[in-house]
Design a protein around this motif. Sequence first.
Motif, short mmCIF file in Angstrom:
data_model
loop_
_atom_site.label_atom_id
_atom_site.label_comp_id
_atom_site.label_asym_id
_atom_site.label_seq_id
_atom_site.Cartn_x
_atom_site.Cartn_y
_atom_site.Cartn_z
N ASN A 138 0.82 -1.22 0.00
CA ASN A 138 0.00 0.00 0.00
C ASN A 138 0.85 1.26 0.00
O ASN A 138 0.35 2.34 -0.34
CB ASN A 138 -0.91 -0.01 1.23
N TYR A 177 0.28 4.55 -2.94
CA TYR A 177 -0.01 5.82 -2.26
C TYR A 177 0.97 6.91 -2.70
O TYR A 177 0.57 8.01 -3.13
CB TYR A 177 0.05 5.62 -0.75
N SER A 220 -6.65 6.75 -6.59
CA SER A 220 -6.75 7.63 -5.42
C SER A 220 -8.17 7.75 -4.90
O SER A 220 -8.37 8.01 -3.71
CB SER A 220 -6.21 9.01 -5.77
N ILE A 242 -6.86 3.21 -3.27
CA ILE A 242 -5.85 3.60 -2.27
C ILE A 242 -6.46 3.83 -0.89
O ILE A 242 -5.86 3.45 0.11
CB ILE A 242 -5.07 4.83 -2.76
N THR A 300 -5.05 2.31 2.47
CA THR A 300 -4.55 3.19 3.53
C THR A 300 -5.03 2.73 4.90
O THR A 300 -4.32 2.87 5.90
CB THR A 300 -5.01 4.64 3.26
N GLU A 339 -8.15 10.36 4.33
CA GLU A 339 -7.48 9.58 3.28
C GLU A 339 -7.97 8.13 3.25
O GLU A 339 -7.63 7.40 2.34
CB GLU A 339 -5.97 9.60 3.50
#
Length: 414
Positions: free
Chosen positions: A109, A113, A172, A176, A180, A300
């Motif tokens: 990950n 990122y 994103s 991700i 995260t 995030e």
Amino acid sequence: MIYRDKDFSKIRDHVKSYRRRRAIQRYWTALCTFLKKWLGWLRYLKYLNPFRLLNRLDRYIIAKFIGTYIYSIALIISISIVFDFNEHMAKFATYHAPLKAIIFDYYANFVPYFSCLFSPLFVFIAVIFFTSKLASNSEIIAMLAAGVSFRRLLRPYLISAALIAIVNFTLSAYYIPKGTIVKLDFEAKYKNNKKTLSASNVQLMVGPGVIAYIQQYDDRSKTGYGFSLDKFENKKLVSHMTASTVRYDSISESRYHWKAMNYKIRTLKGLKEEIKSGAQIDTTIMMEPMDLVFSDGQQETLTSSELRQYISKQIDRGSGNVVQYEVEYHKRIATSFASFILTIIGVSLSSRKRKGGMGLYLGIGLALSFTYILLQTVSATFAIQADTPPMLAVWIPNILFIFIAYFCYRQAPN
């Protein structure tokens, strides 16, 4: 002349074989005629093929662009992994982090990122690097001499930038954030990065005229202590509920499902009052654990659709701590769009053949890329600290660089 039966059998076999071939040929011709008559519209499908618009020059530049972009990502991220592992190796050993968790939970990950985070830098470096090489080999001169205009030369670059922007936004916005969550859990467990697991004196509006209050909340057990829920109609209190503890039912199929223990509900009807109490009751309260505990980087961990829903819900509640979530939502779009701007600047700067090679262009490219990243950070700080509209703050770097891109584009053909 005497004919044998064996010779006649060969002739008969040959005639049968010839008739079979003729019959197959007739059926095949009829089938082709039918398909051509009734399925002739399929020939228009060729216009749906986007690759028919690309010639050999386009494919050549796209392959160079994408290949250099992936190569630069692989090179820089590999160096970053080496430095990161060297920095945190002691912590991994101290907290006995298993090798499988280090590879699949952390670095699996870590790579996407930071790849998306520094994607504008990689795009700019890739464009500067291979375009300067094309110019130094006089390939750009040959293209322009063959009648290819500078605007036409930009087309494969912009197609490549569009592919990169789509991939970066998809990663994103949807993939991700899920990774995260795993990465942050790993850091909390094996890097001693403490997460916020409790909150006190939390008060929020969970619905129109409905106010919830929790004196103390523990996120590990999803339990709140000292709970009260007030309902108002026309600015008058109509219901007051208290409970010693409330626990979020995380295994329930429906959202917002809570269990209240040692509860008491007072219902006010004019001058009359009804009291109901018990040991436990299942209830629906329009709040979730993430509404009670806020930790650094929490925005995030949400996908773009979840961010949009969360922002809308918090605005309806009158909450003021949604700026960082709005910044994160708009930043994902603005960062992906930056691929087009930086591509135009990179091509305009490096398409000339000059003495000294590509060193000057790489230096300019790195300076502009880091300036863009710096502006992104500063503008996000303005949105959070100086009450600048989040969307405007996030798009300030793109707006400034659009003017730079236009100036470079106008000067490049000269």
